[in-house]
Scaffold this motif. Structure first.
Motif, PDB file in Angstrom:
ATOM      1  N   ALA A   4       0.836  -1.203   0.000  1.00 38.41           N
ATOM      2  CA  ALA A   4       0.000   0.000   0.000  1.00 38.41           C
ATOM      3  C   ALA A   4       0.871   1.253   0.000  1.00 38.41           C
ATOM      4  O   ALA A   4       0.622   2.194  -0.767  1.00 38.41           O
ATOM      5  CB  ALA A   4      -0.924   0.003   1.217  1.00 38.41           C
ATOM      6  N   ALA A   5       1.895   1.265   0.835  1.00 36.14           N
ATOM      7  CA  ALA A   5       2.791   2.424   0.897  1.00 36.14           C
ATOM      8  C   ALA A   5       3.513   2.621  -0.433  1.00 36.14           C
ATOM      9  O   ALA A   5       3.658   3.763  -0.904  1.00 36.14           O
ATOM     10  CB  ALA A   5       3.804   2.234   2.030  1.00 36.14           C
ATOM     11  N   PHE A   6       3.954   1.535  -1.039  1.00 26.26           N
ATOM     12  CA  PHE A   6       4.646   1.618  -2.333  1.00 26.26           C
ATOM     13  C   PHE A   6       3.706   2.150  -3.409  1.00 26.26           C
ATOM     14  O   PHE A   6       4.085   3.002  -4.218  1.00 26.26           O
ATOM     15  CB  PHE A   6       5.199   0.240  -2.712  1.00 26.26           C
ATOM     16  CG  PHE A   6       6.001   0.228  -3.963  1.00 26.26           C
ATOM     17  CD1 PHE A   6       7.171   0.965  -4.069  1.00 26.26           C
ATOM     18  CD2 PHE A   6       5.594  -0.519  -5.049  1.00 26.26           C
ATOM     19  CE1 PHE A   6       7.921   0.960  -5.238  1.00 26.26           C
ATOM     20  CE2 PHE A   6       6.329  -0.531  -6.226  1.00 26.26           C
ATOM     21  CZ  PHE A   6       7.493   0.204  -6.315  1.00 26.26           C
ATOM     22  N   LYS A   7       2.464   1.680  -3.425  1.00 27.24           N
ATOM     23  CA  LYS A   7       1.481   2.149  -4.414  1.00 27.24           C
ATOM     24  C   LYS A   7       1.190   3.633  -4.200  1.00 27.24           C
ATOM     25  O   LYS A   7       1.090   4.397  -5.166  1.00 27.24           O
ATOM     26  CB  LYS A   7       0.185   1.337  -4.334  1.00 27.24           C
ATOM     27  CG  LYS A   7       0.326  -0.106  -4.767  1.00 27.24           C
ATOM     28  CD  LYS A   7       0.523  -0.222  -6.249  1.00 27.24           C
ATOM     29  CE  LYS A   7       0.546  -1.681  -6.683  1.00 27.24           C
ATOM     30  NZ  LYS A   7       0.627  -1.826  -8.124  1.00 27.24           N
ATOM     31  N   LEU A   8       1.042   4.049  -2.946  1.00 25.24           N
ATOM     32  CA  LEU A   8       0.804   5.465  -2.667  1.00 25.24           C
ATOM     33  C   LEU A   8       1.990   6.325  -3.089  1.00 25.24           C
ATOM     34  O   LEU A   8       1.809   7.403  -3.673  1.00 25.24           O
ATOM     35  CB  LEU A   8       0.499   5.669  -1.185  1.00 25.24           C
ATOM     36  CG  LEU A   8      -0.872   5.196  -0.721  1.00 25.24           C
ATOM     37  CD1 LEU A   8      -0.964   5.208   0.802  1.00 25.24           C
ATOM     38  CD2 LEU A   8      -1.969   6.044  -1.331  1.00 25.24           C
TER      39      LEU A   8
END
Length: 148
Positions: A4-8
């Motif tokens: 999720a952090a990488f996608k954000l």
């Protein structure tokens, strides 16, 4: 949460790139590049600089607007995936699997025709993300019914 952090992060980076490209669309790119070269005191005789300036002469506002639009679309996709995964929404897991797996054939094609270590690592990371998400989706669907 790491995915999720990488996608954000990717979504925010693409949003910034999209805005920058949109702002450059109606400007003289060669003059802008020359301004940045002067600002950062890049050697004006640098061959890579001359190659960049030559390529910039072939870029017009239409191409930049198209690039900007594509960048905004991918940014929206990554931000949607990231927020959905962060909120632990089931649909976000499926969206991420589909969007990530959909790029694997293109990545294989690129790796086959222009092999680099970076392309190989990116392919392996995307395969790992898809495998992990499929594993999680299957594991969670065995333990509880889908709520969202």
């Amino acid at each position: 949460m790491l995915i999720a952090a990488f996608k954000l992060l990717k979504g925010l980076a693409l949003l910034a790139v999209g805005i920058a490209v949109h702002l450059l669309a109606n400007k003289n790119l060669v003059a802008e590049a020359q301004h940045w070269v002067d600002l950062f005191r890049v050697d004006p005789h640098n061959r890579y600089l001359h190659l960049l300036l030559e390529k910039l002469t072939h870029v017009d506002a239409r191409k930049l607007h198209a690039l900007s639009l594509g960048t905004f679309v991918y940014s929206a996709l990554f931000l949607t995936e990231g927020v959905g995964l962060f909120l632990r929404k089931r649909w976000a897991e499926f969206l991420t699997v589909i969007s990530t797996a959909g790029l694997i054939p293109l990545e294989l094609y690129e790796l086959f025709h222009k092999p680099t270590i970076t392309r190989a690592i990116l392919l392996l990371v995307n395969l790992a993300v898809v495998a992990y998400l499929i594993f999680e989706i299957r594991r969670l669907s065995r333990t509880k019914p889908a709520a969202s």
